[in-house]
Each structure stands twice: as structure tokens, then as C-alpha cells.
Design a protein around this motif. Structure first.
Motif, mmCIF file in Angstrom:
data_model
loop_
_atom_site.group_PDB
_atom_site.id
_atom_site.type_symbol
_atom_site.label_atom_id
_atom_site.label_comp_id
_atom_site.label_asym_id
_atom_site.label_seq_id
_atom_site.Cartn_x
_atom_site.Cartn_y
_atom_site.Cartn_z
ATOM 1 N N SER A 67 0.826 -1.215 0.000
ATOM 2 C CA SER A 67 0.000 0.000 0.000
ATOM 3 C C SER A 67 0.853 1.255 0.000
ATOM 4 O O SER A 67 0.568 2.212 -0.722
ATOM 5 C CB SER A 67 -0.921 0.006 1.222
ATOM 6 O OG SER A 67 -1.786 -1.085 1.182
ATOM 7 N N MET A 68 1.903 1.258 0.812
ATOM 8 C CA MET A 68 2.773 2.429 0.893
ATOM 9 C C MET A 68 3.466 2.691 -0.444
ATOM 10 O O MET A 68 3.611 3.840 -0.858
ATOM 11 C CB MET A 68 3.795 2.245 2.009
ATOM 12 C CG MET A 68 3.168 2.286 3.391
ATOM 13 S SD MET A 68 4.326 1.921 4.711
ATOM 14 C CE MET A 68 5.334 3.383 4.666
ATOM 15 N N VAL A 69 3.878 1.648 -1.109
ATOM 16 C CA VAL A 69 4.535 1.811 -2.402
ATOM 17 C C VAL A 69 3.576 2.433 -3.413
ATOM 18 O O VAL A 69 3.935 3.376 -4.127
ATOM 19 C CB VAL A 69 5.077 0.452 -2.921
ATOM 20 C CG1 VAL A 69 5.520 0.558 -4.371
ATOM 21 C CG2 VAL A 69 6.234 -0.010 -2.055
ATOM 22 N N PHE A 70 2.364 1.938 -3.459
ATOM 23 C CA PHE A 70 1.393 2.487 -4.404
ATOM 24 C C PHE A 70 1.004 3.916 -4.056
ATOM 25 O O PHE A 70 0.886 4.767 -4.928
ATOM 26 C CB PHE A 70 0.141 1.613 -4.477
ATOM 27 C CG PHE A 70 0.349 0.360 -5.285
ATOM 28 C CD1 PHE A 70 0.716 0.427 -6.616
ATOM 29 C CD2 PHE A 70 0.180 -0.882 -4.702
ATOM 30 C CE1 PHE A 70 0.907 -0.716 -7.361
ATOM 31 C CE2 PHE A 70 0.371 -2.037 -5.436
ATOM 32 C CZ PHE A 70 0.733 -1.955 -6.771
ATOM 33 N N GLU A 78 11.216 3.112 4.422
ATOM 34 C CA GLU A 78 10.359 3.391 5.571
ATOM 35 C C GLU A 78 9.594 2.138 5.990
ATOM 36 O O GLU A 78 9.461 1.852 7.180
ATOM 37 C CB GLU A 78 9.385 4.519 5.238
ATOM 38 C CG GLU A 78 10.056 5.870 5.098
ATOM 39 C CD GLU A 78 9.096 6.940 4.597
ATOM 40 O OE1 GLU A 78 7.871 6.678 4.492
ATOM 41 O OE2 GLU A 78 9.569 8.052 4.314
ATOM 42 N N ALA A 79 9.089 1.412 5.009
ATOM 43 C CA ALA A 79 8.353 0.182 5.310
ATOM 44 C C ALA A 79 9.277 -0.840 5.968
ATOM 45 O O ALA A 79 8.874 -1.530 6.916
ATOM 46 C CB ALA A 79 7.745 -0.396 4.046
ATOM 47 N N GLY A 80 10.495 -0.932 5.483
ATOM 48 C CA GLY A 80 11.470 -1.836 6.091
ATOM 49 C C GLY A 80 11.754 -1.467 7.532
ATOM 50 O O GLY A 80 11.858 -2.338 8.402
ATOM 51 N N ASP A 81 11.881 -0.170 7.796
ATOM 52 C CA ASP A 81 12.110 0.292 9.166
ATOM 53 C C ASP A 81 10.930 -0.073 10.065
ATOM 54 O O ASP A 81 11.110 -0.518 11.199
ATOM 55 C CB ASP A 81 12.337 1.804 9.198
ATOM 56 C CG ASP A 81 13.644 2.218 8.530
ATOM 57 O OD1 ASP A 81 14.530 1.356 8.359
ATOM 58 O OD2 ASP A 81 13.771 3.413 8.193
#
Length: 53
Positions: free
Chosen positions: A13-16, A42-45
Motif C-alpha cells: 500500500s505504501m509503495v502504491f 520506511e516500510a522496512g524500518d
């Protein structure tokens, strides 16, 4: 398993979401790439925080 599925959905979702506004500009492939990279980091963090908690 539920946490893994939720994490994957959040990342996708964040990527899109990060990529959509950048796609409005013509010839903005580099901008889109940078936003996707930032969002992935950011998602990885976020995932690392969730896993270590």
C-alpha cells in the motif's frame, strides 16, 4: 502469520500511495523511483520495529 500478511499489505500500500502522485508528472520516472525507494526503506524500518518488539 497474520502479522506477516498485514506487513506485506502495508508495504504494498505504501509503495502504491507514494507512487501515485509522482505519476502525474510527465517524464518523472526518476521521481517515482526515488519515492518508491524512500517508501520501501520506511516500510522496512517499520517492519524491523515490529519484528524486534
Amino acid at each position: 502469520m497474520n502479522m506477516l500478511k498485514t506487513s506485506i499489505i502495508v508495504v504494498i500500500s505504501m509503495v502504491f500511495i507514494a507512487g501515485l502522485p509522482a505519476c502525474e508528472k510527465k517524464n518523472s520516472a526518476e521521481v517515482v523511483e526515488e519515492k518508491i525507494d524512500e517508501t520501501a526503506e520506511e516500510a522496512g524500518d517499520i517492519l524491523n520495529e515490529k519484528i524486534t518488539d
